[in-house]
Every structure is written in C-alpha cells, then in structure tokens.
Write an enzyme that holds these catalytic residues in place. Structure first.
Site, PDB file in Angstrom:
ATOM      1  N   GLU A 501       0.826  -1.209   0.000  1.00 39.19           N
ATOM      2  CA  GLU A 501       0.000   0.000   0.000  1.00 39.19           C
ATOM      3  C   GLU A 501       0.857   1.256   0.000  1.00 39.19           C
ATOM      4  O   GLU A 501       0.599   2.199   0.754  1.00 39.19           O
ATOM      5  CB  GLU A 501      -0.942  -0.001   1.216  1.00 39.19           C
ATOM      6  CG  GLU A 501      -1.895  -1.166   1.190  1.00 39.19           C
ATOM      7  CD  GLU A 501      -2.880  -1.191   2.358  1.00 39.19           C
ATOM      8  OE1 GLU A 501      -2.831  -0.291   3.206  1.00 39.19           O
ATOM      9  OE2 GLU A 501      -3.692  -2.124   2.402  1.00 39.19           O
ATOM     10  N   GLU A 578      -3.885  -9.089   0.627  1.00 34.92           N
ATOM     11  CA  GLU A 578      -4.232  -8.825   2.029  1.00 34.92           C
ATOM     12  C   GLU A 578      -5.748  -8.785   2.095  1.00 34.92           C
ATOM     13  O   GLU A 578      -6.382  -8.026   1.341  1.00 34.92           O
ATOM     14  CB  GLU A 578      -3.614  -7.502   2.473  1.00 34.92           C
ATOM     15  CG  GLU A 578      -3.727  -7.288   3.973  1.00 34.92           C
ATOM     16  CD  GLU A 578      -3.003  -6.019   4.404  1.00 34.92           C
ATOM     17  OE1 GLU A 578      -1.838  -5.806   4.021  1.00 34.92           O
ATOM     18  OE2 GLU A 578      -3.637  -5.234   5.138  1.00 34.92           O
TER      19      GLU A 578
HETATM   20  C1  GAL Z   1      -3.838  -2.509   5.678  1.00 33.95           C
HETATM   21  C2  GAL Z   1      -2.342  -2.464   5.917  1.00 33.95           C
HETATM   22  C3  GAL Z   1      -1.944  -3.293   7.118  1.00 33.95           C
HETATM   23  C4  GAL Z   1      -2.876  -3.015   8.255  1.00 33.95           C
HETATM   24  C5  GAL Z   1      -4.279  -3.314   7.833  1.00 33.95           C
HETATM   25  C6  GAL Z   1      -5.316  -3.187   8.907  1.00 33.95           C
HETATM   26  O1  GAL Z   1      -4.266  -1.458   4.917  1.00 33.95           O
HETATM   27  O2  GAL Z   1      -1.661  -2.950   4.814  1.00 33.95           O
HETATM   28  O3  GAL Z   1      -0.631  -3.016   7.466  1.00 33.95           O
HETATM   29  O4  GAL Z   1      -2.740  -1.688   8.599  1.00 33.95           O
HETATM   30  O5  GAL Z   1      -4.603  -2.428   6.801  1.00 33.95           O
HETATM   31  O6  GAL Z   1      -6.591  -3.426   8.367  1.00 33.95           O
END
Ligand code: GAL
Length: 903
Positions: A501, A578
């Site tokens: 991100e 993710e």
């Molecule tokens: C994502 C990020 C992670 C964590 C997660 C929590 O956007 O890549 O590191 O912050 O959100 O939902």
C-alpha cells in the site's frame, strides 16, 4: 532519483550479464516459465550424467547389471578427478549470543574499546529492549492522520506502535576472538537484523552502518581486527519517533554472527541454486557459486567439488569443476537428481549441496546450500502452480513480533505459530511488511509452509514521518538485493512482495516506474519467482498501469473489484495479497448479532461472532467466495494470522488499547472462534465442529442468543437442553452476484454458505449440543458445550512437554480456569501466580487482552475470559522443569516439562 540496478535491466527479456528473463505471456493457458535455465555451459559431469540418463531412459534399454556398471564407471571417473586434500585456514562461524552488555544511555565514548561497561546490563542476543516495558501512553504518541484508514484530519493516536519504549538509543557491547588471520583472510560480521540505524564499531573504529532495521546485512570487520585476536564490538542503535505503524521491537533482536574465512572463500549468500527442470523422473539442479579470491588469482586456479545429499545424507548427485575463464568469479555446476522428492507443503523434502573449493590440492573453503526441488509457475487465466499442480493460497499475513516475546526471533515461538497455522489448513505466510528472519524461513522450509517474502511498507512517499521513505533513494537497491540473495535458495519462498500500500501508488507515473525498477531488481537476482505487491487503491493502480507492470497483481481488500480489474489487466490472475481484516476478541460476544463496521464498545473489544470489520475491510466469507468461484483468483493472505503489538484499530486513541484485534489467533497464541471458521474451510483432512458462543449468559435468560457452528460438514442440528432448534445446511445457492447487495450483506447471506447459524435461539443455562450430518444425511459427529459452574481449579497444558536443554527452547503452556467438571469459566479473570523450579525459568506470559497493561515478564497475570499462556524456557542443563500455578480461591496446579540435550 533512484539508482539504477548495478546490472542494468534494459528491457523485459534482455539483461546484461545475467539470465534472460522470459517475456510475460498473457495468452490464456500458456505457461509463464518461471523456471528456466540460467546459463547453459554444462560441465563434463553434467554431460556425463545427462548422457547416462538419456541412455538409461530412452535409447539403450539397459538391464540392471549394465546400469550398475554404468554407475560404477561414473563414480570411478569422478574419484580419479578428486584432488587429494590438504587444508588451508577454514571457514569458522560463531554465534554471538551470550555475554553482551547493554545500556539505554548514549555517549560517543561507548564505541571505544577501553570503555568500562561493567555496570551495564548483562543480556543475551537476540534481545528486544522494549518488550520489558513498562507500557505507557507516552511511549509512542503519534499526532497524525492515517490516510490509508480514511482519516482526513490529524488526531492523537495512542498505542499505535504497542505503547512500549522502543524509541531512542541503545548500545550493545561484547568481545569476540578471531584466529590468527591468514593473509587475505576475511572476518565478516553478519547481522540478521538490528532495529535500527545500526552503527557498528570494531575496536573503536566505525566499521559500517545499516539503517533498515528488518534487513540482514554484513560488515567487513577485517581492517579493524586486533593482531592478538581479541576484539571489541560495539553497536549503537537508534529508533526515531513516528518511524513505524506497528510495534517494530528494538535492539539486536535477531542473531549476530562472526564468519572468518581464508583468502579464497564463498561470500555471504554466495550461492544461487535453481531447479529449472522438475519432473517426477528427474530434476535438473543448477548451482552458481561465487568465489572471492586474492589479487592476482583467477577462477581457473580453483576447483569446486559438490555433493548433493538428500535428507538422510545420501549422495544423490555429485560433480567437480575447474573454474573457467568465461564465468568471472563464479563456478557454474549442473546436476541431475533422479526421482527427486519434491518439496510441497505436505512433503517438505530438503536437500543440501555441499561444496568444497580447492586450490590445487588445498581445501580452501566449504559451503553448504540447503534447497528443495520444486517448480513455481503462474499460468494466465488459470492461477498458481506448484510442481505442475494448481494450488490456491490459503495464507495469512503476519507481523514479525511474537506477542509477549516481542521482536526477538525465537525458533520455538515461530514453530509453534507454524504448527497452529498448518492445523488450520493454512499453506502460506506473507511476511508483512518486511524481511523475515532466518529462523522463520528455515522453519517454513522444514515444516512445509509457503512464504511470500515482503520488503517495504514505504517507498518514496511517507506513511509515517520518519519511515523508510527517508532512506529509500540511497538504500532501496541494497536492501532489496540483500533480501533476495539471503533467501533465494529457500524452497518455501514462492513469491517476492516489493511493497505494501505504498502511497506512491496514487502518484501518476511514479508508482509504476518504481514498481518496474524494484521488480527488475527481483528478476535480476532471482529469475525463478514471480513478483507482487499489495495495492489498496484498485482504480488508481489499474489506471496508471502500476498493477499491469507486476508479474502478479496483488490487491489488498476490495474483493468486489476483482472481476472488474481482472478484465482490465493483462495478467489474467488476481491475488488477494491482504484480505478480511475482520475484528474480534477471544471469548467476547456482542448483542444483537449484526454485521458492523468500525464498531466500538466500552470494553475496547470486538465481537467473536465474527461479524465486525473495518470500513475498508470485510468478513472472511467475502473473500472465500471469490477464491472459490473465480478460477483466476489465486488465493488470499488474511490480515492477520496472529494478533500483534500495535494498531489497535478501531480503538485509535483509546488507551489502554495497544494491540490488534485482527488476528485469527490472539496475542497469547490462543485461537479465537474465527480459527475454526478458517479451519472448517481450509483444512480438508480433519474434522472441525465448533460451537459458539460460550454458554454462560447469566442475566440473558430467555433472550435471543444466536448460536453459530463452524464445521466442515454440510449440515447439522442444534439442541439446547435436549430440545431441537432445527437443522441448518450450508446454502450453496449463494453466489458472488446474488449476495453482493447491501441487504444480503446485512442479512449475512454469504455467511450462510460457510457457517451454520441459528439466529433466534434463546439462552437458558444447560447444554448446547450439535449433531453434524454428512452429505448423505448420516449423523457423523457431535459436540456439546455446557454452562460452567464456579471457578474451581487451574488447568495447565503444554504445547510440548519435552524441550531442548539449550537455554533457548520454550514450552507454551495454556492456562485455563475451569469449574469442578473441567468446563472453561468464560468470564473468569483470576490473577494467576507462577513459580518455575528445576531446569528452567519463567520467560513470559500473555492473555490476549488488547487492553492489558500487565508486564509480560512478571510471573503473575490475570486470565482473560478464563485463559492465558505461560511460557517456560529451558536452561542448558537437562532435567525437569516444574511450573506451579496458584490463584486465590482456586486449586493450584503443577506441570512437569522434561528437557533433553540435543542428540
Ligand atoms: C492494511 C495495511 C496493514 C494493516 C491493515 C489493517 O491497509 O496494509 O498493514 O494496517 O490495513 O486493516
């Protein structure tokens, strides 16, 4: 401006001085050959082997007798060519673990050899100075707006990085001895990771600096060594404020070792082993071995002899080669392994390549490369293939901290995590958002866990004021190269991830250009693995081509965009890099049971009915359904496998919240209900039949108290105190399309395909029983939970009751407060005191409560919803350890753990 890679990559497919990278093949069904031959100058031995192979397999139909003669002839010729060995100064490696001195003060003089450090603290490395606390809101306040989370105005964040004192300076000092160095000999200090901005001093002189705390790096100590072989090593570390989005740990939290070699030696990470042909019948193995030589010497002055051995130590291939003038400073050998054991998560077969380097008859160096035989492919439109078999990632993202152990890379802690994840059916870990430790990758190789190894959370644009962006231009190539060289021979690693991100994704053409540059570095160093990154603004990265540049487009969240992006992108695959970010606290249930986004409660917890998520995220089924129904979706990495220190979202400024609620497993390593939801879907080989919530709802008598069952069986019937509550069957008519509207989301329609839910059941104390049916309607399993009586005694169960007597191994003991019949008391919060006797010590404890400010190391802690974990560490003496747990009003309990010397 970033620096170009030293080996310039001119265009995809043409690379100066390096392997040819294949052009991407977007056409459906065609294979992108991640495995291909790097160079093709076969040695006599590989030719011999291949000739023999062809004879045996295809041309001459040899009988067994002839084959034996053939083999003997090869071995005889090889033995004739082996030099008779004499020895020069040999490689020596030493871990610097014990005897370090440590202080949080700062003084230039600490680097000097003569500095009196007697009064400093004695510590053993790996060591995380911050995990000892105490917790405080003052430790890491951040006044900022988290853009990724949709915050538009700065606010006060408390506990964002764990509320622990990692900010500031720390010094470590120790001594090490070196043997009488031969002329041209080397002494390398290898740090597996030092948090952060490490300045390394040898005998008072600065020998090197490395800013990024997650990376392994080497320092050449040779010019600074003392002639008498007695050396002083001092390391200054400094963590800046606002340098992280989570708990980074602090100090020398990974191993430090000294490597001494003679004048001709294989450098650190000096081999590159690939398996360009992987078949059932045979595998081709290519081994490139770099050699550092004294001035005036050439590779032709040296010979390499390599034996490939299987896990039992049996030699399966061997070869000898004199250095050639063509290959610069690198030997290139090729081997054939017949009928190789292939590395897979289920069969993690490992081999070693043991190489000896000779100058004439003198043995100069010995170097071992561990590897696995396996192939990795991405096929457009079809997905990810391991050894030719399609495989979806059932993965989790994990931060590096091990909860109460902090950032310290501890083998027992890591292996326990992998065991639990494998039992859940998980087959892959994403090392978010940084370089993994040696211990993690070694364990994944051995235990069968695929890895997506990540490097950065920031590139040029900032997420936090003092983050990686400050050093990106100067260090990014060195950092990425170290990661790649360090781990490119490890079979568990199947993909590289160059970023998470990164805000550069928003930025016109900077994102795609940097993506291309970093991916090219990956291809240059390792042409065998695909490259991805986690992107969370799907429209921007599709429009600016950043997603199109990547081998594998990885999307964080927004699964509803997969189909649209698939159509626009050339790769014809989608990775859920993710996913989910579902929120829950172990043993906490909220009523009414409804899907909620960013819900907050007075107790700072989230509901374990698994119906809560963030504004950008979703529930597990919103991802399951994509990866089940869309063939081009290659699987997901759930945020997160384990809870971690920091990021107590959605309790951003709600001290004492200071650890995450995202984990499938809590900070103490105790499974939440969600563990069984994933297990019911991912683990096809074991029965899962799990009932939630607990059944102690004093005060809710007669009120609607839904019951959920997570099971791999298609249907089940529920009984409360013997009365049937009806049968539920997983609803397979639910599709991505017919469940995407907001009414379906609110009515948990997708969940009905994966969970069995009784939404109208009313609470009455007693017994909840579930009977599961197979697809033919036959009752095949049942399970009961009971309303627990008063807390009566403590129950202790060790994850391993025999551990190594090495002063490092750990036994993780699950501590439960139970009633007289052994039922968990789900509201118990008794404080338990621990005493450890015998050949061990109390290392740490945790209860999984994200608001608990109790010290991890004090042998006393309150159970959270009836449970916690106590961690016991062995000494170096074999024997027994006794753990005694006591609490007011409860019957005490003792547990014995055996410790054994390693055989
Ligand atoms: C994502 C990020 C992670 C964590 C997660 C929590 O956007 O890549 O590191 O912050 O959100 O939902």
């Amino acid at each position: 401006m970033f620096r170009q890679p030293k080996t310039a990559v001119f265009s995809r497919g043409i690379q100066a001085n390096g392997p040819v990278f294949p052009a991407r093949r977007p056409d459906k069904g065609k294979r992108t050959p991640w495995l291909f031959q790097t160079r093709d100058k076969p040695s006599i031995f590989s030719l011999l082997k291949e000739y023999r192979y062809i004879c045996e397999k295809y041309i001459i139909n040899l009988n067994t007798y002839q084959m034996k003669i053939n083999r003997l002839a090869c071995l005889f010729m090889l033995s004739m060519l082996l030099p008779a060995a004499g020895n020069a100064q040999q490689r020596q490696e030493m871990l610097l673990e014990k005897g370090w001195k440590f202080t949080r003060e700062d003084n230039k003089g600490f680097s000097q050899s003569q500095w009196d450090d007697k009064k400093w603290q004695n510590v053993t490395v790996p060591h995380d100075w911050a995990i000892y606390g105490p917790f405080s809101i003052e430790n890491d306040k951040q006044h900022t707006a988290i853009a990724q989370d949709g915050q538009t105005a700065a606010m006060e964040h408390a506990g964002r990085t764990g509320g622990l004192p990692f900010v500031g300076v720390g010094w470590y000092r120790t001594t090490f001895s070196t043997p009488q160095m031969t002329k041209g000999g080397k002494c390398i200090l290898l740090f597996d990771g030092a948090m952060s901005h490490a300045r390394v001093y040898v005998n008072g002189k600065e020998a090197g600096y490395w800013p990024y705390g997650y990376n392994a790096f080497q320092i050449d100590a040779t010019p600074y060594l003392n002639a008498d072989g007695k050396n002083v090593l001092a390391v200054r570390l400094e963590n800046e404020t606002e340098s992280s989005r989570w708990y980074p740990g602090a100090g020398l939290y990974r191993n430090v070792r000294v490597i001494v070699t003679g004048d001709a030696y294989v450098p650190v990470w000096g081999t590159h082993l690939t398996t360009p042909v992987v078949k059932k019948e045979y595998a081709k193995v290519c081994l490139a071995t770099s050699l550092e030589m004294p001035e005036g010497k050439k590779l032709t002055d040296y010979t390499i002899v390599t034996e490939l051995k299987d896990a039992d130590g049996k030699v399966v291939a061997q070869g000898k080669q004199q250095g050639t003038t063509f290959t610069g400073k690198q030997f290139e050998q090729e081997f054939i392994i017949e009928h190789p054991s292939l590395w897979t998560p289920d069969t993690p077969a490992l081999y070693t390549a043991e190489s000896k380097i000779y100058e004439g008859e003198t043995l100069k160096d010995t170097y071992t490369t561990r590897f696995g035989v396996r192939s990795v492919e991405i096929i457009a439109g079809k997905g990810f293939f391991l050894n030719g078999e399609p495989l979806k990632f059932r993965g989790v993202c994990n931060h590096h901290d091990l909860g109460p152990l902090g950032g310290v890379s501890n083998e027992a802690g890591i292996r326990r995590q992998i065991r639990m994840l494998k039992d859940m059916g998980c087959n892959a870990i994403r090392t978010s958002h940084n370089m993994p430790s040696n211990e993690l990758i070694a364990a994944c190789d051995e235990m069968g866990m695929m890895v997506m190894a990540e490097s950065f959370d920031e590139w040029k644009s900032a997420k936090v004021e003092n983050g990686y962006h400050k050093v990106f231009d100067e260090w990014v190539e060195r950092d990425l190269t170290n990661l790649l060289r360090h781990f490119r021979n490890n079979p568990s690693i199947v993909m590289w991830c160059i970023g998470n991100e990164v805000p550069d994704q928003w930025n016109g053409n900077r994102g795609p250009k940097l993506t291309r540059m970093l991916q090219d570095i990956c291809h240059r160093e390792d042409p065998t693995r695909p490259v991805t990154q986690g992107m969370d603004v799907p429209d921007a990265v599709v429009n600016n081509n950043m997603a199109a540049v990547l081998d594998v487009p990885g999307f964080n969240y927004r699964p509803h965009k997969y189909l649209e992006n698939y159509k626009k992108l050339p790769q014809e695959i989608i990775l859920g890099s993710e996913t989910a970010s579902t929120l829950s606290s172990r043993g906490v249930y909220k009523f009414p049971v409804e899907r909620r986004s960013m819900a907050k409660y007075d107790d700072h917890q989230a509901s374990s009915y698994d119906v809560e998520h963030c504004s950008w995220s979703n529930l597990p089924e919103d991802d399951f359904i994509q990866h089940d129904d869309l063939p081009y979706c290659i699987g997901e990495f759930v945020w997160t496998g384990f809870d971690y220190l920091g990021e107590p979202t959605p309790y951003y400024s709600d001290w004492p919240s200071h650890s995450s609620l995202f984990g499938i497993i809590d900070l103490a390593g105790l499974p939440k209900d969600r563990y069984y939801l994933y297990r019911s879907h991912w683990n096809k080989n074991a029965e899962t039949l799990h009932i939630l919530p607990h059944w102690n709802w004093e005060g809710r008598e007669g009120e609607v108290t839904p019951v959920f069952v997570y099971t791999n069986y298609p249907s089940a019937e529920l009984f409360i105190n013997g009365k049937s509550q009806g049968k539920r069957t997983k609803d397979l008519s639910v599709t991505i399309e017919n469940s995407a509207d907001s009414a379906s989301m609110a009515s948990l329609k997708r969940q009905k395909r994966y969970r069995l839910m009784w939404m109208d059941t009313k609470y009455e104390p007693g017994t909840v029983k579930v009977v599961a049916y197979d697809k033919n309607g036959k009752a095949v399993a049942e399970k009961e939970i009971h309303t627990a009586g008063k807390p009566h005694h403590i129950e202790l169960v060790a994850d391993r009751s025999t551990i190594k007597a090495d002063g490092k191994d750990l036994s993780f003991v699950t501590v439960k407060v139970v009633d007289k019949d052994g039922n968990l008391c789900p509201h118990a919060d008794n404080q338990i005191s621990f005493r450890v006797k015998g050949k061990g010590t109390y290392r740490a404890g945790a209860n999984g409560d994200p608001t608990s400010l109790e010290s991890f190391q004090t042998p006393r802690m309150k159970v959270f919803n009836g449970m916690m974990t106590a961690i016991v560490q062995s000494t170096e003496e074999a024997g027994t350890i006794t753990l005694e747990a006591t609490a007011k009003g409860l019957k005490k309990q003792t547990l014995t753990i055996t410790t054994e010397q390693e055989k």
